[in-house]
Design a protein around this motif. Structure first.
Motif, PDB file in Angstrom:
ATOM      1  N   GLN A 148       0.807  -1.214   0.000  1.00  0.00           N
ATOM      2  CA  GLN A 148       0.000   0.000   0.000  1.00  0.00           C
ATOM      3  C   GLN A 148       0.846   1.272   0.000  1.00  0.00           C
ATOM      4  OE1 GLN A 148      -2.594  -0.182   3.387  1.00  0.00           O
ATOM      5  NE2 GLN A 148      -3.513  -2.136   2.791  1.00  0.00           N
ATOM      6  N   PHE A 149       2.141   1.137   0.297  1.00  0.00           N
ATOM      7  CA  PHE A 149       2.977   2.325   0.443  1.00  0.00           C
ATOM      8  C   PHE A 149       3.115   3.080  -0.872  1.00  0.00           C
ATOM      9  CE2 PHE A 149       7.176   4.443   0.608  1.00  0.00           C
ATOM     10  CZ  PHE A 149       6.935   5.296   1.669  1.00  0.00           C
ATOM     11  N   LEU A 150       3.397   2.373  -1.951  1.00  0.00           N
ATOM     12  CA  LEU A 150       3.550   3.002  -3.265  1.00  0.00           C
ATOM     13  C   LEU A 150       2.173   3.184  -3.906  1.00  0.00           C
ATOM     14  CD1 LEU A 150       6.727   1.218  -4.687  1.00  0.00           C
ATOM     15  CD2 LEU A 150       6.545   3.505  -3.681  1.00  0.00           C
ATOM     16  N   SER A 151       1.408   4.093  -3.354  1.00  0.00           N
ATOM     17  CA  SER A 151       0.060   4.348  -3.858  1.00  0.00           C
ATOM     18  C   SER A 151      -0.192   5.844  -3.923  1.00  0.00           C
ATOM     19  CB  SER A 151      -0.985   3.688  -2.948  1.00  0.00           C
ATOM     20  OG  SER A 151      -0.992   4.295  -1.667  1.00  0.00           O
ATOM     21  N   GLY A 152      -1.185   6.214  -4.697  1.00  0.00           N
ATOM     22  CA  GLY A 152      -1.541   7.626  -4.812  1.00  0.00           C
ATOM     23  C   GLY A 152      -1.986   8.215  -3.497  1.00  0.00           C
ATOM     24  N   ALA A 153      -2.636   7.389  -2.660  1.00  0.00           N
ATOM     25  CA  ALA A 153      -3.105   7.876  -1.362  1.00  0.00           C
ATOM     26  C   ALA A 153      -1.935   8.293  -0.470  1.00  0.00           C
ATOM     27  CB  ALA A 153      -3.936   6.795  -0.674  1.00  0.00           C
ATOM     28  N   THR A 154      -0.855   7.504  -0.500  1.00  0.00           N
ATOM     29  CA  THR A 154       0.313   7.822   0.321  1.00  0.00           C
ATOM     30  C   THR A 154       0.953   9.132  -0.109  1.00  0.00           C
ATOM     31  OG1 THR A 154       0.789   5.482   0.719  1.00  0.00           O
ATOM     32  CG2 THR A 154       2.590   7.041   1.055  1.00  0.00           C
ATOM     33  N   PHE A 155       1.182   9.270  -1.404  1.00  0.00           N
ATOM     34  CA  PHE A 155       1.837  10.476  -1.893  1.00  0.00           C
ATOM     35  C   PHE A 155       0.915  11.693  -1.772  1.00  0.00           C
ATOM     36  CE2 PHE A 155       4.206   7.069  -4.044  1.00  0.00           C
ATOM     37  CZ  PHE A 155       5.487   7.409  -3.642  1.00  0.00           C
ATOM     38  N   GLY A 156      -0.400  11.466  -1.892  1.00  0.00           N
ATOM     39  CA  GLY A 156      -1.342  12.551  -1.674  1.00  0.00           C
ATOM     40  C   GLY A 156      -1.315  13.023  -0.234  1.00  0.00           C
ATOM     41  N   SER A 157      -1.222  12.067   0.693  1.00  0.00           N
ATOM     42  CA  SER A 157      -1.137  12.403   2.112  1.00  0.00           C
ATOM     43  C   SER A 157       0.130  13.193   2.412  1.00  0.00           C
ATOM     44  CB  SER A 157      -1.178  11.116   2.947  1.00  0.00           C
ATOM     45  OG  SER A 157      -0.939  11.393   4.308  1.00  0.00           O
ATOM     46  N   VAL A 158       1.245  12.754   1.826  1.00  0.00           N
ATOM     47  CA  VAL A 158       2.518  13.461   2.013  1.00  0.00           C
ATOM     48  C   VAL A 158       2.407  14.886   1.483  1.00  0.00           C
ATOM     49  CG1 VAL A 158       4.937  13.569   1.270  1.00  0.00           C
ATOM     50  CG2 VAL A 158       3.954  11.392   2.011  1.00  0.00           C
ATOM     51  N   ALA A 159       1.795  15.038   0.303  1.00  0.00           N
ATOM     52  CA  ALA A 159       1.692  16.356  -0.323  1.00  0.00           C
ATOM     53  C   ALA A 159       0.830  17.313   0.498  1.00  0.00           C
ATOM     54  CB  ALA A 159       1.114  16.218  -1.730  1.00  0.00           C
ATOM     55  N   PHE A 160      -0.190  16.809   1.198  1.00  0.00           N
ATOM     56  CA  PHE A 160      -1.046  17.672   1.999  1.00  0.00           C
ATOM     57  C   PHE A 160      -0.435  17.978   3.367  1.00  0.00           C
ATOM     58  CE2 PHE A 160      -4.809  16.934  -0.758  1.00  0.00           C
ATOM     59  CZ  PHE A 160      -5.315  18.228  -0.762  1.00  0.00           C
ATOM     60  N   GLN A 161       0.314  17.030   3.935  1.00  0.00           N
ATOM     61  CA  GLN A 161       0.843  17.212   5.287  1.00  0.00           C
ATOM     62  C   GLN A 161       2.195  17.921   5.312  1.00  0.00           C
ATOM     63  OE1 GLN A 161       0.825  13.449   7.358  1.00  0.00           O
ATOM     64  NE2 GLN A 161      -1.264  12.971   6.700  1.00  0.00           N
ATOM     65  N   LEU A 162       2.931  17.858   4.202  1.00  0.00           N
ATOM     66  CA  LEU A 162       4.291  18.396   4.166  1.00  0.00           C
ATOM     67  C   LEU A 162       4.373  19.919   4.260  1.00  0.00           C
ATOM     68  CD1 LEU A 162       7.342  17.781   3.713  1.00  0.00           C
ATOM     69  CD2 LEU A 162       6.888  17.960   1.263  1.00  0.00           C
ATOM     70  N   PRO A 163       3.507  20.700   3.587  1.00  0.00           N
ATOM     71  CA  PRO A 163       3.744  22.137   3.470  1.00  0.00           C
ATOM     72  C   PRO A 163       3.878  22.908   4.773  1.00  0.00           C
ATOM     73  CG  PRO A 163       2.132  21.439   1.858  1.00  0.00           C
ATOM     74  CD  PRO A 163       2.379  20.266   2.746  1.00  0.00           C
ATOM     75  N   GLU A 164       3.007  22.659   5.751  1.00  0.00           N
ATOM     76  CA  GLU A 164       3.081  23.467   6.973  1.00  0.00           C
ATOM     77  C   GLU A 164       4.408  23.254   7.693  1.00  0.00           C
ATOM     78  OE1 GLU A 164       0.224  20.586   9.643  1.00  0.00           O
ATOM     79  OE2 GLU A 164      -0.517  21.589   7.852  1.00  0.00           O
TER      80      GLU A 164
END
Length: 333
Positions: free
Chosen positions: A37-53
């Motif tokens: 499940q790690f290499l999935s769009g959900a994982t990278f989407g989560s990273v993209a939303f949580q990373l900026p702040e």
């Protein structure tokens, strides 16, 4: 091995990106093997939303560390800026406030963040007090002021048009991530292509020698902390839109993680060296590590422990590389 060392010494970009790049590959390989499940769009989407702040706060920490200082007030400066926006919106209609009011509030909030940084820079530059003590004092002041003004609570109830800023996407890329990417590019250009960036590195390497070379070190230090405060304000606005509320203690644990990300990205603890792009990759490493552990069902506290272990591993690895380079240089004489 000697050829590899020569190549790395002759390629600054490759050398700077080597540590965070190897860490990225290690995290990618380990967690992709541990969970499909790690290499999935959900994982990278989560990273993209949580990373900026976290990323914006790390950028705010980056320039002070390069000068050999610190800004421990990053999160409280961010939250005071967020509270400033919230108060202005609340005073002008709350949920019915107009976009023009929000735009004005953003300008005022960035001014508040810049003012906090300016005061820190002024004290550090003219009194030569240690940046840790000065920024700690500012952190305590902002925290106390925020708690007094909000009575320990939070402020919520914002206009609907703020929702896309915290949760919207453009061409599949989260809006907070786009803001963060623009700020990374700005910091990269500032550090690598401007006189301020050059002077920042000079001060971190040797402030006395820089002063004797004719550079106004006081002005540079003040400007560095002012820019750091302004970046904190941008982070605070993004956090406010993401959480749909703001209080003085939001993201309090981010302070030490920003320092970790800087050091993992190759920033020297004593100042004088560090770049924005490797720090950007290091932030991705940390966020992917956190997401991977979350997928495996690990507690968030374990992720924090692993982050600390990762930093220790990086420091040991750098020591080994420096020893290897030193031994190689000695053998060439």
């Amino acid at each position: 091995m000697s050829a590899l060392i020569q190549r790395l010494n002759g390629a600054p970009f490759v050398r700077d990106m080597a540590g965070p790049g190897f860490a990225f590959l290690a995290v990618l390989i380990v967690f992709s093997l541990a969970s499909p499940q790690f290499l999935s769009g959900a994982t990278f989407g989560s990273v993209a939303f949580q990373l900026p702040e976290l990323g914006l706060l790390t950028l705010a920490m980056l320039m002070p560390i390069i000068t050999g200082g610190f800004n421990l007030a990053v999160t409280f400066t961010a939250n005071m800026a967020g509270l400033t926006v919230a108060w202005i919106l609340e005073a002008n209609g709350g949920v019915d406030a107009s976009p023009e009011v929000f735009a004005f509030a953003v300008v005022v909030a960035i001014g508040v963040g810049a003012l906090a940084g300016f005061v820190m820079g002024l004290v550090i530059a003219f009194t030569r007090a240690h940046p840790i003590l000065v920024s700690l004092s500012m952190m305590i002041f902002l925290r106390g002021l925020g708690e007094f003004l909000t009575r320990g609570g939070d402020v919520s109830g914002f206009p609907e048009f703020l929702h896309p800023i915290g949760h919207g996407s453009i061409l599949g890329i989260p809006v907070p991530m786009l803001v963060f990417l623009v700020c990374v590019a700005l910091w990269h250009l500032l550090l690598s292509r401007s006189r301020l960036g050059f002077n920042t590195y000079m001060i971190g390497s040797n402030i006395e020698a820089t002063r004797y070379s004719g550079i106004n070190t006081r002005r540079v230090v003040i400007l560095v902390y002012t820019l750091s405060g302004a970046m904190c304000a941008i982070a605070g606005i993004i956090m406010m839109a993401r959480f749909n509320s703001v209080r003085v203690g939001h993201g309090e644990s981010y302070v030490l993680i920003t320092v970790l990300a800087c050091f993992l990205g190759g920033v020297h603890p004593d100042g004088g060296f560090g770049k924005a792009l490797p720090v950007f990759v290091a932030l991705i490493d940390l966020q992917m590590l956190s997401s991977g552990l979350n997928i495996l069902g690990a507690n968030q506290h374990l992720a924090t422990a692993v982050w600390g272990l990762l930093l220790i591993t990086v420091m040991i690895s750098r020591w080994l590389v420096l020893r290897l380079r030193s031994n190689f240089a000695s053998s060439r004489r």
